[in-house]
Write a protein that holds these residues in place. Structure first.
Motif, PDB file in Angstrom:
ATOM      1  N   HIS A  26       0.904  -1.242  -0.111  1.00 47.76           N
ATOM      2  CA  HIS A  26       0.026   0.053   0.157  1.00 47.76           C
ATOM      3  C   HIS A  26       0.725   1.170   0.026  1.00 47.76           C
ATOM      4  CE1 HIS A  26       0.641   0.356   4.345  1.00 47.76           C
ATOM      5  NE2 HIS A  26       0.651  -0.864   4.157  1.00 47.76           N
ATOM      6  N   ILE A  27       0.100   2.581   0.122  1.00 41.65           N
ATOM      7  CA  ILE A  27       0.767   3.794  -0.174  1.00 41.65           C
ATOM      8  C   ILE A  27       1.875   3.870   1.111  1.00 41.65           C
ATOM      9  CG2 ILE A  27      -0.357   5.413   1.240  1.00 41.65           C
ATOM     10  CD1 ILE A  27      -0.378   6.653  -1.640  1.00 41.65           C
ATOM     11  N   GLY A  28       1.581   3.207   2.173  1.00 38.97           N
ATOM     12  CA  GLY A  28       2.829   3.501   3.343  1.00 38.97           C
ATOM     13  C   GLY A  28       3.834   2.650   2.956  1.00 38.97           C
ATOM     14  N   THR A  29       3.594   1.562   2.310  1.00 37.93           N
ATOM     15  CA  THR A  29       4.996   0.690   1.944  1.00 37.93           C
ATOM     16  C   THR A  29       5.912   1.553   1.155  1.00 37.93           C
ATOM     17  OG1 THR A  29       3.516  -1.185   1.895  1.00 37.93           O
ATOM     18  CG2 THR A  29       5.642  -1.589   1.105  1.00 37.93           C
ATOM     19  N   PHE A  30       5.136   2.187   0.152  1.00 41.08           N
ATOM     20  CA  PHE A  30       5.748   2.912  -0.741  1.00 41.08           C
ATOM     21  C   PHE A  30       6.610   4.107  -0.041  1.00 41.08           C
ATOM     22  CE2 PHE A  30       6.169   6.792  -3.497  1.00 41.08           C
ATOM     23  CZ  PHE A  30       6.935   6.375  -4.503  1.00 41.08           C
ATOM     24  N   GLY A  31       5.861   4.745   0.810  1.00 39.11           N
ATOM     25  CA  GLY A  31       6.665   5.687   1.564  1.00 39.11           C
ATOM     26  C   GLY A  31       7.819   5.228   2.637  1.00 39.11           C
ATOM     27  N   GLU A  32       7.674   4.123   3.054  1.00 36.16           N
ATOM     28  CA  GLU A  32       8.832   3.629   3.799  1.00 36.16           C
ATOM     29  C   GLU A  32      10.022   3.523   2.893  1.00 36.16           C
ATOM     30  OE1 GLU A  32       8.215   0.659   6.735  1.00 36.16           O
ATOM     31  OE2 GLU A  32       6.607   1.797   7.597  1.00 36.16           O
ATOM     32  N   VAL A  33       9.787   2.759   1.869  1.00 37.83           N
ATOM     33  CA  VAL A  33      11.031   2.325   0.972  1.00 37.83           C
ATOM     34  C   VAL A  33      11.598   3.707   0.296  1.00 37.83           C
ATOM     35  CG1 VAL A  33      11.601   0.944  -0.818  1.00 37.83           C
ATOM     36  CG2 VAL A  33       9.997  -0.050   0.607  1.00 37.83           C
ATOM     37  N   ALA A  34      10.494   4.533  -0.230  1.00 38.43           N
ATOM     38  CA  ALA A  34      11.076   5.487  -0.840  1.00 38.43           C
ATOM     39  C   ALA A  34      11.888   6.695   0.020  1.00 38.43           C
ATOM     40  CB  ALA A  34       9.888   6.545  -1.374  1.00 38.43           C
ATOM     41  N   ARG A  35      11.509   6.770   1.272  1.00 39.47           N
ATOM     42  CA  ARG A  35      12.265   7.710   2.234  1.00 39.47           C
ATOM     43  C   ARG A  35      13.237   7.118   2.810  1.00 39.47           C
ATOM     44  NH1 ARG A  35       6.442   9.342   5.507  1.00 39.47           N
ATOM     45  NH2 ARG A  35       6.099  11.187   4.350  1.00 39.47           N
ATOM     46  N   THR A  36      13.384   5.545   3.076  1.00 43.34           N
ATOM     47  CA  THR A  36      14.604   5.101   3.402  1.00 43.34           C
ATOM     48  C   THR A  36      15.437   5.014   2.143  1.00 43.34           C
ATOM     49  OG1 THR A  36      13.240   3.736   4.772  1.00 43.34           O
ATOM     50  CG2 THR A  36      15.374   2.868   4.075  1.00 43.34           C
ATOM     51  N   THR A  37      15.174   4.862   1.002  1.00 42.66           N
ATOM     52  CA  THR A  37      16.087   5.414   0.034  1.00 42.66           C
ATOM     53  C   THR A  37      16.713   6.380   0.034  1.00 42.66           C
ATOM     54  OG1 THR A  37      14.970   3.320  -1.236  1.00 42.66           O
ATOM     55  CG2 THR A  37      16.273   5.059  -2.727  1.00 42.66           C
ATOM     56  N   MET A  38      15.896   7.456   0.127  1.00 41.74           N
ATOM     57  CA  MET A  38      16.298   8.813   0.036  1.00 41.74           C
ATOM     58  C   MET A  38      17.581   9.177   1.083  1.00 41.74           C
ATOM     59  SD  MET A  38      12.723  10.823  -0.440  1.00 41.74           S
ATOM     60  CE  MET A  38      11.767  10.851  -1.783  1.00 41.74           C
ATOM     61  N   ILE A  39      17.306   8.412   2.154  1.00 39.13           N
ATOM     62  CA  ILE A  39      18.462   8.618   3.179  1.00 39.13           C
ATOM     63  C   ILE A  39      19.599   7.756   2.886  1.00 39.13           C
ATOM     64  CG2 ILE A  39      18.936   8.097   5.766  1.00 39.13           C
ATOM     65  CD1 ILE A  39      16.039   8.523   6.415  1.00 39.13           C
ATOM     66  N   ARG A  40      19.270   6.773   2.349  1.00 44.11           N
ATOM     67  CA  ARG A  40      20.424   5.819   1.841  1.00 44.11           C
ATOM     68  C   ARG A  40      21.259   6.524   1.015  1.00 44.11           C
ATOM     69  NH1 ARG A  40      19.903   0.323  -1.498  1.00 44.11           N
ATOM     70  NH2 ARG A  40      22.097  -0.522  -1.475  1.00 44.11           N
ATOM     71  N   ARG A  41      20.784   7.298  -0.368  1.00 44.23           N
ATOM     72  CA  ARG A  41      21.412   7.965  -1.052  1.00 44.23           C
ATOM     73  C   ARG A  41      22.307   9.122  -0.492  1.00 44.23           C
ATOM     74  NH1 ARG A  41      21.726   3.859  -3.609  1.00 44.23           N
ATOM     75  NH2 ARG A  41      19.948   2.899  -4.817  1.00 44.23           N
ATOM     76  N   ALA A  42      21.608   9.910   0.449  1.00 43.22           N
ATOM     77  CA  ALA A  42      22.385  10.819   1.271  1.00 43.22           C
ATOM     78  C   ALA A  42      23.441  10.228   1.946  1.00 43.22           C
ATOM     79  CB  ALA A  42      21.230  11.538   1.980  1.00 43.22           C
ATOM     80  N   PHE A  43      23.152   9.228   2.582  1.00 43.89           N
ATOM     81  CA  PHE A  43      24.299   8.547   3.331  1.00 43.89           C
ATOM     82  C   PHE A  43      25.444   8.340   2.089  1.00 43.89           C
ATOM     83  CE2 PHE A  43      26.776   5.115   4.975  1.00 43.89           C
ATOM     84  CZ  PHE A  43      27.147   5.662   6.272  1.00 43.89           C
ATOM     85  N   GLU A  44      25.309   7.887   1.259  1.00 42.51           N
ATOM     86  CA  GLU A  44      26.406   7.352   0.167  1.00 42.51           C
ATOM     87  C   GLU A  44      27.071   8.569  -0.323  1.00 42.51           C
ATOM     88  OE1 GLU A  44      24.176   3.326  -1.727  1.00 42.51           O
ATOM     89  OE2 GLU A  44      24.098   5.298  -2.670  1.00 42.51           O
TER      90      GLU A  44
END
Length: 531
Positions: free
Chosen positions: A49-67
């Motif tokens: 659902h849309i919450g699943t998308f939000g968690e993965v999208a936001r986590t990915t944003m932090i991951r890319r920032a960390f990189e």
């Protein structure tokens, strides 16, 4: 010259703030496992659902920032809790009656009602993976069933048996008195029925790593805690998974926040180091109520993507994750237009501004060029006055306004035109309420018609806007926004609308004159009452 990493170390964009917090975790030494591990969880009792998308999208944003700020490699795991028992039969599956006999069996032991996969859990896992792949997320998938059955969890499960009393002490504090009497962190899986049992545990043998219990028929069983014979209750499972995988970062909704001390304590008892957390606020419906999957009072991913592209949803997810946000149909056009505004601004920004721009985070630092020469809001208004039934009905106007544009050269605009027609048909058209102009508005609109008939300034949106503005001033509208509000309500059937000069430029001079004359003749309001 400021480098990307230098700018990232001071950026106020929340993904960089979280990334810097995570980097402090390994200031003394890099992780022994050789990478930083991000995790998101998924409950496969239903579709993503849309919450699943939000968690993965936001986590990915932090991951890319960390990189950007660290050279430590990263991984993202999507963990499916598919060993959970099926507590109720979903309403939206074929032949739900046939599934009743499988209640409380692990989802990966329940037959797939769709007849396509090994089990219902495998079906929903496949839907999750297809869902994540569609959006281009980079992740690794872990099934809880496989994690338990193959022994990957065994070390931590044996440790849980050894430290059972310590974990129970943490859990019992959080439970009501009646629940305390029967609670155990271990849920046996019945060797014969395969059901996940919520029964009291009579004895936990720390040395042998076994649990003893009576099943529902009163028969006593002793099972090892390893090898998929038992599973952990969901709160202990959360902390145990962090310990087993050595998770460094996980985000979850505010509804989990009261459990965070429990997860952390159990992780520590089992020899792990609690991860960095990020708690986001929940989404609200049009009435300000929390969105619930069971109530169906929010938007689904498919519903959003019926009316707008994925990037607009990513943009919505980026905005203020720690603030509760209304997630309803009317946020879609705004998200689309703001996303493209940010895309257009990006090339002219300095590195600090670019790192604060949502599109950097949506596209991992490589945003595309926006080809949206007409805003989504304007396309909606064009669909309204043109009576367009499909995107082809809009392209005649678009080509006159922007001769260089075509579906081939401007694919984002082409897709938006189709979305706009669909959105207009389903949400705008049913709500339109045309009215007749009052005397002041009628005189001003008649004046506007005459000026448009003598207009020689071409399709210059700004010049047209200045002229419309002047008409309102000369006819004494105070405040001036009442003039524009009148135009919208009389001509478009709505209380809000586009910059009117831009609308005229897109729709056309002659077409706008005809529209105003129809309104002055009462045809728009009359058509509404006879519809």
């Amino acid at each position: 010259m400021t480098t990307l990493r230098d700018a990232a170390m001071t950026s106020k964009a929340w993904p960089f703030e979280e990334a810097r917090r995570l980097m402090k975790r390994y200031e003394a030494a890099p992780p022994a496992k050789g990478h930083v591990l991000f995790e998101t969880g998924y409950g496969p009792s239903g579709l993503p659902h849309i919450g699943t998308f939000g968690e993965v999208a936001r986590t990915t944003m932090i991951r890319r920032a960390f990189e950007v700020i660290s050279d430590i490699p990263t991984r993202l795991i999507c963990f499916s809790d598919d060993l959970d028992g099926m507590r109720k039969v979903p309403d939206n599956v074929p032949d739900p009656v046939a599934l009743r006999e499988h209640l409380q069996r692990p989802l990966t032991s329940v037959p797939d009602p769709f007849g396509k996969y090994e089990s219902f859990g495998h079906h929903n896992n496949a839907m999750l993976r297809r869902f994540l792949d569609t959006f281009g997320f980079e992740y690794e998938f872990i099934s809880a069933t496989e994690f338990y059955n193959t022994g990957q969890f065994d070390t931590v499960l044996r440790r849980a048996a050894e430290r059972y009393d310590d974990i129970m002490a943490v859990m019992l504090k959080s439970l009501r008195e009646e629940r305390q009497q029967t609670y155990s962190i271990f849920l046996p899986i019945h060797p014969e029925t395969g059901r996940v049992l919520y029964v009291p545990i009579k004895h936990v043998d720390a040395k042998d790593g076994t649990v003893t219990f009576d099943d529902e028929a009163g028969r006593e069983w002793t099972l090892p805690v390893t090898g998929g014979n038992v599973k952990l209750q969901w709160k202990p499972d959360f902390g145990a998974r962090w310990a087993a995988l050595d998770v460094d970062f996980e985000m979850y909704g505010k509804d989990h926040s009261t459990n965070t001390p429990i997860y952390d304590a159990i992780c520590a008892i089992l020899g792990g180091r609690k991860p960095e957390h990020f708690t986001y606020e929940l989404f609200l419906d049009d009435q300000g109520q929390k969105i619930s999957k069971s109530k169906g009072n929010g938007l689904t991913i498919d519903e959003w993507l019926t009316y707008a592209a994925t990037e607009s949803l990513s943009y919505f997810m980026f905005q203020k994750p720690k603030t509760a946000k209304r997630l309803w149909w009317d946020v879609i056009p705004k998200a689309v237009d703001e996303y493209h505004q940010q895309l257009r601004a990006y090339p002219g920004q300095g590195v600090d501004q670019q790192l604060a721009n949502p599109v950097w985070h949506i596209h991992a630092g490589k945003p595309p060029e926006s080809r949206m020469v007409v805003s989504f809001a304007m396309l909606l208004n064009l669909a309204s006055v043109a009576g367009a039934q499909d995107k082809a009905g809009l392209w005649g106007f678009i080509r006159r306004y922007a001769p260089e544009a075509s579906p081939e050269t401007h694919p984002d605009l082409d897709a938006a035109a189709e979305y706009a027609v669909r959105y207009f048909r389903d949400f705008v058209a049913p709500e339109r309420r045309f009215r007749l102009p009052d005397d002041q508005e009628r005189a001003a609109m008649a004046d506007l018609v005459q000026r448009l008939k003598g207009w020689e300034g071409g399709l210059d949106a700004e010049a047209l806007q200045t002229m419309v503005f002047a008409v309102g001033k000369e006819h004494g509208f105070e405040p001036l926004r009442n003039w524009f509000k009148g135009l919208y309500e009389v001509l478009l059937g709505a209380s809000e609308g586009p910059r009117f000069g831009g609308f005229i430029a897109l729709y056309g001079i002659d077409e706008t004159v005809a529209l105003i004359e129809r309104a002055l003749a009462g045809e728009l309001a009359e058509a509404q009452t006879t519809a």
